[in-house]
Design a protein around this motif. Structure first.
Motif, PDB file in Angstrom:
ATOM      1  N   TYR A  17       2.108  -2.767  -4.453  1.00 49.65           N
ATOM      2  CA  TYR A  17       2.059  -2.745  -2.995  1.00 49.65           C
ATOM      3  C   TYR A  17       0.625  -2.785  -2.467  1.00 49.65           C
ATOM      4  O   TYR A  17       0.381  -2.475  -1.303  1.00 49.65           O
ATOM      5  CB  TYR A  17       2.799  -1.510  -2.466  1.00 49.65           C
ATOM      6  N   CYS A  43      -2.059  -1.024  -2.798  1.00 40.25           N
ATOM      7  CA  CYS A  43      -2.688   0.190  -2.292  1.00 40.25           C
ATOM      8  C   CYS A  43      -4.185   0.181  -2.617  1.00 40.25           C
ATOM      9  O   CYS A  43      -4.629  -0.495  -3.552  1.00 40.25           O
ATOM     10  CB  CYS A  43      -2.048   1.426  -2.925  1.00 40.25           C
ATOM     11  N   HIS A  72       0.468   7.069  -0.881  1.00 38.06           N
ATOM     12  CA  HIS A  72       0.609   7.440   0.527  1.00 38.06           C
ATOM     13  C   HIS A  72       0.400   6.292   1.508  1.00 38.06           C
ATOM     14  O   HIS A  72       0.833   6.367   2.648  1.00 38.06           O
ATOM     15  CB  HIS A  72      -0.329   8.615   0.875  1.00 38.06           C
ATOM     16  N   ASP A  73      -0.234   5.207   1.082  1.00 37.88           N
ATOM     17  CA  ASP A  73      -0.445   4.084   2.005  1.00 37.88           C
ATOM     18  C   ASP A  73       0.314   2.824   1.588  1.00 37.88           C
ATOM     19  O   ASP A  73       0.015   1.730   2.068  1.00 37.88           O
ATOM     20  CB  ASP A  73      -1.940   3.776   2.124  1.00 37.88           C
ATOM     21  N   CYS A  74       1.318   2.970   0.726  1.00 33.10           N
ATOM     22  CA  CYS A  74       2.018   1.775   0.224  1.00 33.10           C
ATOM     23  C   CYS A  74       2.745   1.028   1.337  1.00 33.10           C
ATOM     24  O   CYS A  74       2.968  -0.179   1.252  1.00 33.10           O
ATOM     25  CB  CYS A  74       2.989   2.139  -0.896  1.00 33.10           C
ATOM     26  N   GLY A  75       3.124   1.729   2.425  1.00 36.13           N
ATOM     27  CA  GLY A  75       3.848   1.091   3.521  1.00 36.13           C
ATOM     28  C   GLY A  75       3.034   0.070   4.284  1.00 36.13           C
ATOM     29  O   GLY A  75       3.589  -0.774   5.009  1.00 36.13           O
ATOM     30  N   SER A 130       3.585   4.930   7.724  1.00 36.96           N
ATOM     31  CA  SER A 130       4.240   6.129   7.200  1.00 36.96           C
ATOM     32  C   SER A 130       5.740   5.927   7.069  1.00 36.96           C
ATOM     33  O   SER A 130       6.345   6.327   6.070  1.00 36.96           O
ATOM     34  CB  SER A 130       3.934   7.338   8.087  1.00 36.96           C
ATOM     35  N   SER A 162       6.288   3.507   4.198  1.00 35.85           N
ATOM     36  CA  SER A 162       6.050   4.175   2.919  1.00 35.85           C
ATOM     37  C   SER A 162       7.262   5.020   2.535  1.00 35.85           C
ATOM     38  O   SER A 162       7.692   5.019   1.372  1.00 35.85           O
ATOM     39  CB  SER A 162       4.812   5.066   3.000  1.00 35.85           C
TER      40      SER A 162
END
Length: 511
Positions: free
Chosen positions: A332, A334, A374-377, A386, A389
């Motif tokens: 993703y 990141c 935490h920032d994959c979204g 958020s 994610s």
């Protein structure tokens, strides 16, 4: 030298098994008995959605016999797990209650990811040449009663696991509704299986060449049993697998049961299982299939010994989870440098506040996973990171985490950069997740993330200490921390609400 006798019970889709082990601190553990009974709980669940009362009564009878066997050996403790058949049954809570009341055995339901991770643990410890095999690109193919799990390994570590809703039981039940002559059976089954394997290959294999396939699952031993002339020991090639398929195509389940003393229910699953392995082997272009005789009970005893620290193992299974999560973060796109730094800071804060938060080692791993993802979204949409994610985590199996643990990780990530709600606002949304666990981990992640807001990893070191109701974090850096200070003060308020101590950021300027 103290000796402990421990029993592990696997309530599966096609059978119920128990292994009894003798455990000593110096000699490790050894199996002293094994019993297994065929019972097709999966056929009930996948056909009607419920396990029938007749099957529940049969299961109770089996467990009562297991209890008597445990008493014979003086087993002082046990662990009993149920997998897909009971997990997916609509009446599963009623079943577990009846089992406890009628047999005294408390059966716990494993999530799919927990189930497969236990199988992996048993495989890694019981297979003598495991570390050598998985140095090359390896696919672990685990055919269960309800699904097929494919886990990929590279350089000795897990990189990916994917669950696919095709399996021997489902293939067998689907084929019952058709009327084929034997000549067409192989082609029809391949077409039925091939589409899902094609999809997996396109999304996850790409141009990777799989050198080894490790086959685990109950049907593999039966497949090997019907071809004694091939003298298969710990691996087989495509030619040998073709010979097994050919034999299965020309023998009915009744003939297999009669000639090879294989339980009839198991015999009906051998051809679908062999076809699944065959299709995957051809698609992966692997050299061979390794066939270690490993089952869930083997993983259960390894897990128990690891948890109780009775025996230490060279392999760190948490590192396998971390490896898979890092590959997920890579998929993703990141910011892996930033995320690794946030994970490091988060874990340091967790360790320094152990006496305050009262959380466990597994929660530390959850926090680390949340930091790494935490920032994959942002891969989907930077404006709703958020929420996206959260959706990614909830839609992606992380082997080794239960559904509850994964839901907690997803919520920690969701509330890392958004308003943390009052319990009354979200008690219906949290599912199995624990509100205070989520709050405590979120509070740590927020301040750790704030300390690298620039994504430049400005610090050479962090010194963290709890003193006078303050969490004092000293950053060793010559860089300007104006951006980090501004965000830190804002995030510190929530941390103080949760823990009752105030985070304070200081700077040390070493030359």
């Amino acid at each position: 030298m103290a000796v402990k006798t421990f029993a592990v019970i696997d309530v599966g889709a096609t059978h119920v098994s128990m292994k009894i082990f003798e455990i000593t601190s110096k000699k490790g553990y050894r199996q002293i008995d094994y019993v297994s009974n065929i019972i097709e709980l999966g056929s009930d669940t996948y056909a009607d959605g419920y396990v029938s009362q007749e099957s529940v009564e049969q299961l109770c009878d089996i467990l009562k016999r297991f209890v008597r066997k445990m008493r014979e050996y003086g087993a002082t403790d046990y662990k009993a797990y149920a997998t897909g058949a009971i997990r997916e049954a609509k009446n599963n809570m009623m079943i577990l209650d009846l089992l406890k009341l009628q047999t005294g055995i408390k059966v716990e339901i494993l999530s799919n990811s927990e189930h497969r991770f236990l199988m992996y643990k048993g495989l890694a410890i019981k297979t003598l040449n495991f570390d050598t095999i998985v140095e090359k690109n390896t696919a672990i193919v685990d055919i269960g009663g309800g699904t097929i799990q494919i886990s990929l390994m590279n350089n000795g570590r897990l990189t990916l696991t994917q669950n696919i809703a095709i399996d021997a039981l489902r293939v067998r039940e689907r084929l019952k509704s058709f009327h084929f002559n034997q000549d067409r059976m192989e082609r029809v089954m391949e077409e039925f299986i091939e589409n899902e394997i094609d999809t997996f290959e396109n999304y996850y294999l790409g141009d990777k060449e799989i050198k080894n396939v490790i086959a685990i699952g109950d049907e593999m031993s039966g497949m090997i049993q019907i071809v004694p002339e091939l003298q298969i020991k710990d691996h087989l090639n495509e030619k040998q697998l073709d010979a097994i398929v050919e034999k299965l195509l020309h023998l009915s389940p009744v003939e297999l049961a009669s000639e090879y003393k294989i339980p009839f229910e198991r015999a009906t699953l051998l051809l679908p299982a062999a076809m699944i392995y065959g299709v995957f082997l051809r698609h992966a272009k692997a050299d061979m299939i390794w066939t270690p005789m490993v089952d869930l009970c083997d993983g259960m005893i390894v897990d128990e010994l690891e948890k109780t620290k009775n025996i230490s193992f060279e392999r760190n299974f948490a590192d396998d989870v971390r490896s898979a999560v890092r590959h997920m973060a890579k998929r993703y796109h990141c910011d892996r440098g930033h995320n690794a730094n946030v994970a490091q800071i988060s874990c340091k804060i967790f360790d320094k506040t152990k006496k305050i938060h009262g959380l466990k080692d597994k929660n530390r791993l959850q926090l680390e996973i949340a930091a790494l993802l935490h920032d994959c979204g942002k891969f989907i949409n930077m404006n709703s990171a958020s929420k996206n994610s959260y959706a990614i985590i909830m839609s992606t199996e992380i082997m080794g985490l239960s559904h509850k643990e994964r839901e907690e990780v997803a919520n920690v990530i969701r509330y890392n950069s958004s308003y943390f709600p009052d319990y009354r606002e979200v008690r219906d949304e949290l599912g199995a997740g624990d509100y205070m666990t989520i709050a405590k981990l979120t509070a740590i992640l927020r301040i750790a993330n704030a300390m690298d807001r620039s994504h430049k990893q400005k610090a050479s070191d962090y010194h963290i200490v709890v003193k006078n109701k303050q969490l004092i974090i000293t950053i060793d850096t010559l860089s300007d921390l104006t951006l980090e200070r501004g965000l830190f003060d804002n995030k510190a308020k929530f941390f103080e609400q949760v823990y009752g101590i105030k985070p304070v950021l200081k700077q040390k300027r070493s030359i």
